[in-house]
Enzyme design. Sequence first.
Site, PDB file in Angstrom:
ATOM      1  CD  GLU A  33      25.539  47.538 -11.803  1.00  0.00           C
ATOM      2  OE1 GLU A  33      25.086  47.355 -12.905  1.00  0.00           O
ATOM      3  OE2 GLU A  33      26.455  46.674 -11.352  1.00  0.00           O
ATOM      4  CB  SER A  34      20.759  48.819  -6.190  1.00  0.00           C
ATOM      5  OG  SER A  34      21.039  47.450  -6.335  1.00  0.00           O
TER       6      SER A  34
END
Length: 141
Positions: free
Chosen positions: A63-64
Amino acid sequence: MSFDKDKVLAQFHKMCQNTLMETLEIEFIDAGEDFLTAKMPVNPRVHQPMGLLHGGASVALAESVGSAASLMFVNPELQEVRGIEISANHLKSKREGTVYATARILHKGRSIHLWEIRIVDENDSLISLCKLSNMVLPRRR
């Protein structure tokens, strides 16, 4: 306007200070016009109790990198990015070393971005395959 990889990586490095990405030692290492790559060490900080890479740490890495990658396609003065759905298939375990996550755009709409994030190890073995949907919103003042 030409793509400036060093500027993009420096911007993401600065954004990660005092965040989960810094805690997990996630570092953005490569970028292109349609991809972004980050690495994360596999050590006890990201292990689950059995001494393996925690699936949640892999998802945090995915997700980062996928959310940061969407920032490359928006005007940060006018728009914000929010992850709205992520899925992950964890295919191989990892005890130590480094994992690398590369996000590649599958769909770039005005309000939705869809990313495929492949997490591999030092030997290019596929550890996890993730899909992330991001929503592009007007920036809140």
